[in-house]
Design an enzyme around this catalytic site. Structure first.
Site, short mmCIF file in Angstrom:
data_model
loop_
_atom_site.label_atom_id
_atom_site.label_comp_id
_atom_site.label_asym_id
_atom_site.label_seq_id
_atom_site.Cartn_x
_atom_site.Cartn_y
_atom_site.Cartn_z
N GLY A 241 17.37 14.13 -41.13
CA GLY A 241 16.23 15.01 -40.90
C GLY A 241 16.17 15.44 -39.45
N GLN B 298 12.56 18.69 -31.93
CA GLN B 298 13.72 17.97 -31.41
C GLN B 298 14.78 18.89 -30.83
OE1 GLN B 298 14.03 15.44 -35.18
NE2 GLN B 298 14.80 14.06 -33.62
N CYS C 32 16.47 7.41 -34.89
CA CYS C 32 16.01 8.77 -34.56
C CYS C 32 17.01 9.39 -33.60
CB CYS C 32 14.64 8.69 -33.90
SG CYS C 32 14.01 10.31 -33.41
N LEU C 33 17.38 10.64 -33.88
CA LEU C 33 18.36 11.31 -33.03
C LEU C 33 17.83 11.52 -31.61
CD1 LEU C 33 19.67 13.94 -35.61
CD2 LEU C 33 20.75 11.78 -34.94
N HIS D 186 8.53 10.51 -41.04
CA HIS D 186 9.13 10.44 -39.71
C HIS D 186 9.13 11.83 -39.05
CE1 HIS D 186 12.54 8.86 -37.00
NE2 HIS D 186 12.50 10.15 -36.74
N GLU D 187 9.51 12.85 -39.81
CA GLU D 187 9.59 14.20 -39.23
C GLU D 187 8.20 14.77 -38.94
OE1 GLU D 187 12.40 14.80 -38.10
OE2 GLU D 187 13.50 13.42 -39.38
N HIS E 280 7.04 13.52 -35.70
CA HIS E 280 7.58 14.29 -34.57
C HIS E 280 6.68 15.49 -34.23
CE1 HIS E 280 11.38 12.59 -33.36
NE2 HIS E 280 11.84 12.53 -34.60
NI NI Z 1 13.43 11.36 -35.30
#
Ligand code: NI
Length: 174
Positions: free
Chosen positions: A48, A53, A98-99, A140-141, A144
């Site tokens: 995701g 991000q 998480c990226l 999670h997204e 963000h």
């Molecule tokens: Ni993330």
């Protein structure tokens, strides 16, 4: 085109994203951005990616948790714009990465099943039901979009350890 993924402690990751104006969705620029976000997410690899991000402070995400097909995992790309939870049920603890927070995994308690509504990449309203990994990824997204990172779910002590590691340049960015 591959996009740069913002990494903690970039301050933009702490901003609250604004809703997307529906009339923007069919623009060439917006559609290209979605394609670029998918390419960036698949290359990372991740399941995701929220727009914030990649430095776009708007409420939308791309995601793909895949569909198991025998021994393979088939792609299942989804776009969700202006997401809103309709319901959340149950509880699951998932070891999340998480990226934007390289080198960190955090056990996070989330709802096990969620229903979320929003717009697809054509701007059409739809509802998505997710369980387990899909439910976790959706929550999670959306976090963000509200400036929340998995780092925030750690104890103070562990947060400080990670912050210290980042400061000293000891975080491995792949
Ligand atoms: Ni993330």
């Amino acid at each position: 085109m591959m996009l740069d993924i913002l990494k903690y402690p970039d301050k933009r990751l702490r901003e609250r994203s604004a809703p997307v104006k529906p009339e923007e969705i069919n623009s060439v620029a917006f559609q290209r951005l979605l394609d670029d976000m998918f390419a960036t997410m698949y290359a990372a690899p991740g399941v995701g990616l929220a727009a914030v991000q990649v430095g776009v402070l708007q409420r939308f995400m791309v995601l793909d948790v895949g569909i198991p097909e025998g021994e393979l995992i088939k792609r299942d790309p989804k776009v969700l714009i202006n997401p809103e939870f309709v319901s959340k049920e149950g509880e699951v603890v998932w070891e999340e990465g998480c990226l934007s927070c390289p080198d960190l995994t955090v056990p996070v308690k989330r709802a096990q099943r969620v229903v979320v509504k929003g717009l697809d990449r054509e701007g059409k309203p739809y509802e998505l039901t997710g369980e387990d990994l899909l439910a976790v990824a959706l929550q999670h997204e959306v976090d963000h979009m509200d400036g929340i990172l998995i780092l925030d779910k750690l104890s103070r002590l562990k947060q400080d350890l990670y912050k210290d590691k980042v400061k000293k340049g000891q975080v491995v960015v792949r």
